[in-house]
Design an enzyme around this catalytic site. Structure first.
Site, PDB file in Angstrom:
ATOM      1  N   ASP A  64      -1.660  -6.230   4.183  1.00 35.94           N
ATOM      2  CA  ASP A  64      -2.626  -5.840   5.217  1.00 35.94           C
ATOM      3  C   ASP A  64      -2.750  -6.912   6.287  1.00 35.94           C
ATOM      4  O   ASP A  64      -2.207  -8.013   6.150  1.00 35.94           O
ATOM      5  CB  ASP A  64      -3.998  -5.519   4.590  1.00 35.94           C
ATOM      6  CG  ASP A  64      -4.440  -6.559   3.566  1.00 35.94           C
ATOM      7  OD1 ASP A  64      -3.872  -7.666   3.555  1.00 35.94           O
ATOM      8  OD2 ASP A  64      -5.359  -6.261   2.786  1.00 35.94           O
ATOM      9  N   ASN A 133     -15.387  -5.337  -5.381  1.00 37.57           N
ATOM     10  CA  ASN A 133     -15.710  -3.900  -5.363  1.00 37.57           C
ATOM     11  C   ASN A 133     -14.516  -3.037  -5.793  1.00 37.57           C
ATOM     12  O   ASN A 133     -14.551  -1.820  -5.663  1.00 37.57           O
ATOM     13  CB  ASN A 133     -16.187  -3.472  -3.967  1.00 37.57           C
ATOM     14  CG  ASN A 133     -15.102  -3.608  -2.904  1.00 37.57           C
ATOM     15  OD1 ASN A 133     -13.974  -4.005  -3.198  1.00 37.57           O
ATOM     16  ND2 ASN A 133     -15.442  -3.275  -1.664  1.00 37.57           N
ATOM     17  N   HIS A 135     -11.432  -3.092  -4.506  1.00 38.32           N
ATOM     18  CA  HIS A 135     -10.434  -2.737  -3.478  1.00 38.32           C
ATOM     19  C   HIS A 135      -9.090  -3.401  -3.773  1.00 38.32           C
ATOM     20  O   HIS A 135      -9.022  -4.443  -4.429  1.00 38.32           O
ATOM     21  CB  HIS A 135     -10.935  -3.047  -2.058  1.00 38.32           C
ATOM     22  CG  HIS A 135     -10.988  -4.495  -1.688  1.00 38.32           C
ATOM     23  ND1 HIS A 135     -11.805  -4.985  -0.710  1.00 38.32           N
ATOM     24  CD2 HIS A 135     -10.310  -5.576  -2.150  1.00 38.32           C
ATOM     25  CE1 HIS A 135     -11.631  -6.278  -0.579  1.00 38.32           C
ATOM     26  NE2 HIS A 135     -10.741  -6.668  -1.440  1.00 38.32           N
ATOM     27  N   GLU A 140     -10.498   0.308   0.602  1.00 41.30           N
ATOM     28  CA  GLU A 140     -11.859   0.086   0.131  1.00 41.30           C
ATOM     29  C   GLU A 140     -12.358   1.320  -0.634  1.00 41.30           C
ATOM     30  O   GLU A 140     -11.881   2.435  -0.391  1.00 41.30           O
ATOM     31  CB  GLU A 140     -12.787  -0.121   1.342  1.00 41.30           C
ATOM     32  CG  GLU A 140     -12.424  -1.306   2.226  1.00 41.30           C
ATOM     33  CD  GLU A 140     -12.918  -2.645   1.680  1.00 41.30           C
ATOM     34  OE1 GLU A 140     -13.285  -2.720   0.488  1.00 41.30           O
ATOM     35  OE2 GLU A 140     -12.921  -3.607   2.450  1.00 41.30           O
TER      36      GLU A 140
HETATM   37  P1  PGA Z   1      -9.762 -13.110  -3.108  1.00 42.22           P
HETATM   38  O1  PGA Z   1      -9.625 -11.668  -2.512  1.00 42.22           O
HETATM   39  O2  PGA Z   1      -8.436 -13.455  -3.671  1.00 42.22           O
HETATM   40  O3  PGA Z   1     -10.122 -13.968  -1.942  1.00 42.22           O
HETATM   41  O4  PGA Z   1     -10.826 -13.042  -4.155  1.00 42.22           O
HETATM   42  C1  PGA Z   1      -9.010 -10.698  -3.291  1.00 42.22           C
HETATM   43  C2  PGA Z   1      -9.144  -9.358  -2.594  1.00 42.22           C
HETATM   44  O5  PGA Z   1     -10.176  -9.146  -1.949  1.00 42.22           O
HETATM   45  O6  PGA Z   1      -8.229  -8.545  -2.710  1.00 42.22           O
END
Ligand code: PGA
Length: 245
Positions: A64, A133, A135, A140
Site C-alpha cells: 500500500d 483492528n 486490517h 480496513e
Molecule cells: P505496525 O502496523 O507494524 O506498525 O504495528 C501493522 C499494520 O497496521 O498492518
C-alpha cells in the site's frame, strides 16, 4: 490451514524469518515478494541486510501507499522501504514496485499495479503485518472489502498510527491511500503474517479463531492453504497452548 509459530521475542522472530527468506531466495532467486510497512517488519528488513540475503533477481511489490504524496516524500511508504530495506540489500531498482501515490489517475495506477503483479507471475511470498483492528494492508474493517488494488479512505486510527512518519503531525497524514485488495493478497502462493506485542493479541486471536468476516479482514487468511502466523509471546497471548489451527 493456519500454522502458528511462537517466538520468545521480536528479535528471535525477525532473525528466524530473515534466515528463512534468505534460504528461499537461494532456492528461488527470482522470488516475487509482497511487502508490508509499519513497525513490525523493521527488524526483519534490517536482518535481511545483515544476512546479505540475495535479492539480486527478486521482485518486490509493496502492499500500500498514501495517496497525494510522491515517492520522494519522506512520509511515503516508498521512502520507508528505501530507508529500511532497499538501501540495505542488492535488489535491482527496476524490480521494486510501490504504488505511486502521486499518480494523476489513482484508479489507473491501481489497474497498472494489478497488471504488474500478474505480469510478474503473481506473488510467491506475501509478508503481512496486522492492525490492532485486524486490517491487512489498507484493507480496513468494513461492510464490504475490495478484491483488487483500490483507492481507500483511511481510518482515523490508521492515520494516527502513521503520524510518526509525518513528524507526529496528524494533520499532515494523507486522508486516502492505495492498497492491494483482498484477492491480490490471497492469491499469493504463501503468506507469512508477523505480529508482535500485546496490542495485537486480540486481532490475532480473532484472525485465527473468529468467524471469517469483513469486520476483521485478516480472518480471510483462514481460507488460504498456506499461511503461517509468526508471533512473539505477547501477540500469541490469547491463543493458549495450540501451535496449529
Ligand atoms: P505496525 O502496523 O507494524 O506498525 O504495528 C501493522 C499494520 O497496521 O498492518
Amino acid at each position: 490451514m493456519l500454522k502458528v509459530t511462537v517466538f520468545k521475542d521480536e528479535r528471535t522472530l525477525a532473525r528466524a524469518l530473515a534466515t528463512q527468506i534468505a534460504a528461499t531466495l537461494n532456492e528461488t532467486p527470482d522470488l516475487v515478494l509482497g511487502l508490508p510497512t509499519g513497525r513490525t517488519p523493521v527488524r526483519l528488513y534490517h536482518d535481511l541486510g545483515t544476512l546479505h540475503a540475495d535479492l539480486s533477481r527478486a521482485t518486490t511489490f509493496n502492499l500500500d501507499e498514501f495517496l497525494g504524496i510522491g515517492p520522494d516524500h519522506p512520509g511515503s511508504y516508498r521512502a520507508f522501504m528505501a530507508h529500511h530495506l532497499f538501501s540495505r540489500v542488492n535488489i535491482a531498482p527496476e524490480r521494486i514496485h510501490v504504488l505511486n501515490g502521486a499518480a494523476p489517475d489513482p484508479e489507473g495506477e491501481c489497474g497498472r499495479y494489478e497488471r504488474a503483479v500478474a505480469g510478474a507471475g503473481g506473488i510467491g511470498l506475501q509478508l503481512l503485518g496486522i492492525g490492532t483492528n485486524g486490517h491487512i494492508g489498507f484493507n480496513e474493517p468494513a461492510r464490504e472489502l475490495a478484491a483488487r488494488t483500490h483507492r481507500v479512505v483511511l481510518k482515523e486510527s490508521t492515520r494516527r498510527s502513521n503520524a510518526a512518519l509525518f513528524g507526529g503531525d496528524l494533520s499532515l497524514v494523507p486522508r486516502e491511500g492505495l492498497s492491494m485488495g483482498m484477492a491480490t493478497i490471497l492469491q499469493a502462493r504463501r503468506i507469512v503474517l508477523m505480529a508482535t506485542g500485546k496490542s495485537k493479541a486480540r486481532s490475532v486471536e480473532l484472525a485465527v479463531r473468529g468467524p471469517i468476516t469483513t469486520k476483521l479482514p485478516a480472518s480471510f487468511l483462514q481460507l488460504h492453504p498456506a499461511v503461517e502466523l509468526m508471533l512473539d509471546e505477547a501477540a500469541a497471548g490469547l491463543l493458549g497452548e495450540h501451535a496449529t489451527f
